[in-house]
Design an enzyme around this catalytic site. Structure first.
Site, PDB file in Angstrom:
ATOM      1  CG  HIS A 251      -0.390   0.092   2.530  1.00 59.88           C
ATOM      2  ND1 HIS A 251       0.387  -0.912   3.089  1.00 59.88           N
ATOM      3  CD2 HIS A 251      -0.451   1.071   3.478  1.00 59.88           C
ATOM      4  CE1 HIS A 251       0.760  -0.551   4.307  1.00 59.88           C
ATOM      5  NE2 HIS A 251       0.271   0.647   4.558  1.00 59.88           N
TER       6      HIS A 251
ATOM      7  CG  ASP B 101       0.449  -1.208   8.001  1.00 56.83           C
ATOM      8  OD1 ASP B 101       1.318  -2.046   8.287  1.00 56.83           O
ATOM      9  OD2 ASP B 101       0.656   0.028   8.022  1.00 56.83           O
TER      10      ASP B 101
ATOM     11  CG  HIS C  80      -0.100   4.485   4.646  1.00 52.02           C
ATOM     12  ND1 HIS C  80      -0.846   3.755   5.540  1.00 52.02           N
ATOM     13  CD2 HIS C  80      -0.950   5.410   4.111  1.00 52.02           C
ATOM     14  CE1 HIS C  80      -2.093   4.212   5.539  1.00 52.02           C
ATOM     15  NE2 HIS C  80      -2.173   5.210   4.693  1.00 52.02           N
TER      16      HIS C  80
ATOM     17  CG  HIS D 183       3.665  -1.167  11.804  1.00 49.88           C
ATOM     18  ND1 HIS D 183       4.458  -0.048  11.912  1.00 49.88           N
ATOM     19  CD2 HIS D 183       2.890  -0.973  10.705  1.00 49.88           C
ATOM     20  CE1 HIS D 183       4.165   0.792  10.929  1.00 49.88           C
ATOM     21  NE2 HIS D 183       3.218   0.248  10.186  1.00 49.88           N
TER      22      HIS D 183
ATOM     23  CG  ASP E  22       4.653   3.429   7.603  1.00 49.76           C
ATOM     24  OD1 ASP E  22       3.836   3.595   6.675  1.00 49.76           O
ATOM     25  OD2 ASP E  22       4.345   2.837   8.667  1.00 49.76           O
ATOM     26  CG  HIS E  23       4.168   0.014   4.609  1.00 54.23           C
ATOM     27  ND1 HIS E  23       4.074  -1.328   4.914  1.00 54.23           N
ATOM     28  CD2 HIS E  23       3.714   0.667   5.707  1.00 54.23           C
ATOM     29  CE1 HIS E  23       3.569  -1.474   6.126  1.00 54.23           C
ATOM     30  NE2 HIS E  23       3.355  -0.269   6.631  1.00 54.23           N
TER      31      HIS E  23
ATOM     32  CG  HIS F 277      -4.122   0.377   6.845  1.00 55.37           C
ATOM     33  ND1 HIS F 277      -4.163   0.972   8.083  1.00 55.37           N
ATOM     34  CD2 HIS F 277      -2.911   0.695   6.314  1.00 55.37           C
ATOM     35  CE1 HIS F 277      -3.031   1.631   8.293  1.00 55.37           C
ATOM     36  NE2 HIS F 277      -2.258   1.484   7.226  1.00 55.37           N
TER      37      HIS F 277
END
Length: 256
Positions: free
Chosen positions: A57, A134, A59, A172, A61-62, A115
């Site tokens: 996805h 996530d 985001h 995470h 942080d990915h 998400h």
């Protein structure tokens, strides 16, 4: 020789990224690189070249390590067809029912909105691995930033019929706080009680709780158990639909 292997790489403050290596072809992919440096260090330690970057996805942080890794290794970028506007420079996209290849390792794609609206997950049977991003966490699930409880419940249910031994590699290290919350939903679940002790032991030694096993998640993760009558009874929601119960659990977790 095993068909392949998965390497767990901690990154950022509490993210995980994963190297997936096909031993037959020597093709290597990275899944959800939140930053590049830890991935580069792991590749250099192994003496591997990176061929493919895979995102679940959009985001940051990915995907934060995408550009640097692609520039350094000339790797191709694969990600969700539904997020082409939000993940730059994808070479290939995929969606539910598609097959992806890491060398000879065949992966099945799931659309798992909730998400994010375009979130996907990957199951690679040869390494018994689900890369859930996530969507599904150990003892938890992602916040519903772009989806509804009904969407997320349907998404999570797609995982429940995978083999019991499936290893779940999520995005995470949230497991310890998820465990504390899960005990508020099912305080008398003996499997959950024992698992919480194991998790506390791992984290006390600064060890990852990931991967988790699907059969353990099915026995302990409240977000996968919204259709369990005993859980509904605990919430005072007997007779209500799994979606209603899931929504209540998610609301409680958001405020936990």
């Amino acid at each position: 020789m095993a068909a392949g292997e998965v390497i767990v790489i901690p990154c950022l403050s509490d993210n995980y990224t994963y190297l997936v290596r096909c031993h037959y072809s020597e093709v290597t992919a990275v899944i959800d690189p939140g930053e590049a440096a830890p991935v580069i260090a792991a590749l250099e330690e192994k003496g591997w070249h990176l061929d493919l970057v895979i995102n679940t996805h959009h985001h940051h942080d990915h995907i934060g390590g995408n550009a640097e890794l692609i520039e350094k290794y000339g790797a191709k970028l694969l990600g969700p067809a539904a997020e082409t506007a939000r993940i730059p420079n994808m070479d290939e996209t995929c969606a539910e029912g598609d097959q992806v290849l890491i060398g000879d390792l065949e992966g099945r794609v799931f659309d798992v909105p909730g998400h994010t609206s375009g979130h996907i997950a990957f199951y690679f049977p040869a390494v018994t691995a689900l890369f859930s991003g996530d969507s599904l966490f150990a003892l938890g699930c992602g916040r519903l930033f772009e989806g509804t409880p009904a969407q997320m419940w349907e998404s999570l249910c797609k995982f429940r019929n995978l083999p019991a031994s499936t290893q779940i590699y999520c995005g995470h290290e949230y497991t310890q706080s998820n465990a504390r919350f899960a005990k508020t939903i099912e305080p008398d679940n003996p499997i959950l009680i024992a698992r919480c002790q194991d998790i506390d032991g791992l984290r006390a030694r600064n060890l990852p709780t990931i991967p988790s096993r699907l059969d353990v998640e099915l026995a302990t993760n409240p977000f996968l158990r919204a259709d369990e009558p005993t859980l509904a009874e605990n919430l005072g929601m007997s007779g209500q639909s799994p979606v209603e119960i899931f929504a209540e659990i998610r609301k409680r977790k958001d405020n936990f």
